[in-house]
Design an enzyme around this catalytic site. Structure first.
Site, PDB file in Angstrom:
ATOM      1  CD  GLU A 228      -4.395   8.604  13.274  1.00  0.00           C
ATOM      2  OE1 GLU A 228      -3.177   8.685  12.723  1.00  0.00           O
ATOM      3  OE2 GLU A 228      -5.067   9.494  13.157  1.00  0.00           O
TER       4      GLU A 228
ATOM      5  CG  HIS B  74      -5.251   8.253   3.880  1.00  0.00           C
ATOM      6  ND1 HIS B  74      -6.283   7.295   4.142  1.00  0.00           N
ATOM      7  CD2 HIS B  74      -4.759   8.802   5.135  1.00  0.00           C
ATOM      8  CE1 HIS B  74      -6.657   7.476   5.489  1.00  0.00           C
ATOM      9  NE2 HIS B  74      -5.931   8.327   6.260  1.00  0.00           N
TER      10      HIS B  74
ATOM     11  NE  ARG C  56      -2.124   6.855   7.216  1.00  0.00           N
ATOM     12  CZ  ARG C  56      -1.942   8.086   7.901  1.00  0.00           C
ATOM     13  NH1 ARG C  56      -1.369   8.863   6.909  1.00  0.00           N
ATOM     14  NH2 ARG C  56      -2.790   8.267   8.922  1.00  0.00           N
TER      15      ARG C  56
ATOM     16  CG  HIS D 199      -2.348  11.367   3.224  1.00  0.00           C
ATOM     17  ND1 HIS D 199      -3.328  12.140   3.440  1.00  0.00           N
ATOM     18  CD2 HIS D 199      -1.849  10.945   4.340  1.00  0.00           C
ATOM     19  CE1 HIS D 199      -3.591  12.384   4.582  1.00  0.00           C
ATOM     20  NE2 HIS D 199      -2.773  11.859   5.168  1.00  0.00           N
TER      21      HIS D 199
ATOM     22  NE  ARG E 201       2.554  11.657   7.316  1.00  0.00           N
ATOM     23  CZ  ARG E 201       1.517  11.703   7.848  1.00  0.00           C
ATOM     24  NH1 ARG E 201       1.211  11.705   9.312  1.00  0.00           N
ATOM     25  NH2 ARG E 201       0.294  11.496   7.016  1.00  0.00           N
TER      26      ARG E 201
END
Ligand code: SIN
Length: 517
Positions: A132, A247, A292, A352, A387
């Protein structure tokens, strides 16, 4: 450095006699992974009551797609996982918490497998490891492709409900904590049969995050930051609330916004704008696998530049064999009217994850004795300003394990009858207006005038849990005059070393900046 008063909760104090009472050893509030896991770990140590405001299986954890990060590959190491976590956190991660997170990850994955979680395995019988954004190695374990959260919750719930030491109340919401000076002795719970004051030696908040306050969100409507409001009103310390993760790739049609897992980009999916241009290489050397916050802002910028209300996620560059684990995700998309094998998937950012929350030590203890927090409601310091994907289910397990151990070791203390401060909740129209305001004025891109207007607008609303959480987000965002991770100020667009600290709020005290190590 002080920045004026912390937000003041506006609450009511109903009579103690209005509630029935019940006594347990441990009270757990919330039924996401943190709540289920802590309750299970405590069940052999005493009588546990778990309360959840909807059904046991309704939670952000159950909706989590990507997976759980752990350094399991021969080419990987916990220290490398730690480096990626620290880099994403933009200087604000608590080093000691990150070390615990990454060191303990393999043991927690092994424990889940023993409990029956069906992680996806390769033909050689070894765990399949996905990738990811922000991870420089393949280290994401997953189940049923991108249905990891549901698979984990589904495997753990039978252990919980069948345990003789556990009582579960569904449709029951904590409306105030029972506090006596600096100690917490349980919570006042509004259940289907009325109010109950639940007394417990240790109370664990596992209520999840606050993404559900935003109008466009990947979270269930229940994710309204209740535990943050309850703990703050009870005198606990809260921090980092301005850091909200959006997100980048939530399905653009429908609400709540169905997530298109970052794991798809991990396998080669690409973002294209409505002019038919692949844009991420223009924004970051890691292109579609940039952190992100970078991808979410790039998507917003492309939508603004082209006047479109979405960008496209294309699967053409994903090798066919890498697509097969995502079959259940693609079925969900077809049910929503898009066949991803035949057309690009329209996506746009959505709220998110909340990086901030109730400040806890390495054992999940808050600043109020007897009160613990774990999962998204807590601020352990592992996420810093942003995060890293698939570190959140991991955080539930690593710090849930430690919190359960610490809570089980609490000595009971005698206390006076505590009158809980009760925070009301908003009606549907006010909640919708708050969600619109947060998205417009405290969303991906923020400015001083919008944040000041948001603060005044929230102050003018009736008192509520939701308003208190929103005011903590807005106040933090207004005060932090820089851009870092999940907090972007168009009027202060760069990171500034003077802001290398955590904005800490405690009722009755000034909002201030603290350094943690
Ligand atoms: C995703 O699957 O993209 C989300 C995973 C996460 O938020 O950790």
């Amino acid at each position: 450095m002080d920045f004026g008063p912390s937000p003041e909760p506006r609450e009511s104090r109903p009579e103690v006699a209005a509630a029935a009472s019940a006594t347990f050893d441990f009270l757990v509030v919330g039924s996401g992974l943190a709540g289920i896991y802590v309750a299970l770990r405590l069940a052999d140590r005493g009588r546990v009551l778990l309360v959840t405001k909807a059904r046991l299986d309704v939670s952000n954890s159950a909706w989590a797609q990507g997976g759980i990060a752990a350094a399991l590959d021969a080419e990987d190491a916990p220290a490398l996982h730690g480096e990626d976590t620290l880099r994403a956190g933009r200087g604000l991660c608590k080093q000691s918490a990150v070390e615990l997170l990454v060191q303990d990850a393999p043991a927690r994955i092994a424990e889940l497998m023993e409990l029956g979680v069906p992680f996806d395995l390769g033909p050689d019988g070894r765990l399949l490891l996905g990738r990811e954004g922000g991870h420089l190695r393949r280290r994401i374990v997953h189940a049923h492709g991108a249905a990891t959260g549901y698979a984990v919750v589904e495997a753990l719930l039978p252990h919980l409900v069948e345990h003789p030491g556990v009582t579960v109340w569904e449709g029951a919401r904590a409306v105030g904590l029972l506090v006596d000076g600096p100690c917490c002795h349980g919570a006042r719970v509004q259940g289907p049969d009325g109010l109950v004051d639940v007394r417990a030696v240790a109370t664990v908040l596992a209520t999840g995050g606050s993404g559900g306050l935003y109008v466009r969100t990947t979270n269930p409507a229940t994710a309204t930051g209740d535990g943050i409001a309850l703990a703050y009103a009870a005198g606990a310390t809260v921090a980092d609330m301005e850091f909200v993760q959006f997100h980048p790739t939530a399905f653009a049609l429908g609400q709540p916004a169905f997530l298109l897992s970052e794991a798809l980009r991990g396998e080669g999916a690409q973002l294209w704008n409505s002019r038919g241009e692949r844009f991420m290489p223009r924004y970051d050397p890691a292109a579609d696998l940039a952190p992100r916050d970078v991808v979410a802002r790039a998507v917003m910028a492309e939508m603004d530049a082209t006047g479109a209300d979405h960008v496209d996620l294309r699967l053409d560059a994903v090798p066919t064999d890498a697509l097969s684990p995502f079959a259940p995700l693609f079925d969900s998309l077809r049910a929503r009217g898009v066949d991803p094998m035949a057309a690009p998937i329209p996506v746009a950012p959505a709220a998110h994850f909340c990086m901030g929350g109730v400040v806890v030590d390495l054992d999940g203890a808050t600043s109020v004795r007897g009160l613990f927090a774990c999962g998204e409601v807590a601020c352990t310091g592992v996420h810093g300003a942003n995060r890293l994907g698939s570190n959140s289910l991991l955080e539930c397990l690593v710090f849930g394990h430690r919190a359960a151990h610490a809570a089980a070791g609490m000595e009971p203390v005698r206390c006076a009858a505590a009158v809980p401060a009760v925070l009301p909740t908003l009606g549907a129209p006010e909640r919708a207006a708050l969600g619109e305001r947060l998205a417009r004025q405290a969303g991906i891109v923020r400015r001083a005038d919008g944040l000041a207007d948001a603060r005044r607008g929230i102050e003018a609303m009736p008192p509520s849990m939701e308003g208190l959480v929103a005011s903590l987000i807005v106040r933090g965002a207004e005060v932090r005059r820089e851009s870092r991770g999940g907090h972007f100020r168009a009027d202060y667009p760069v990171e500034a070393d003077t802001w290398l600290g955590h904005l800490v709020a405690r009722r009755g005290q000034p909002l201030h900046l603290e350094s943690w190590s």
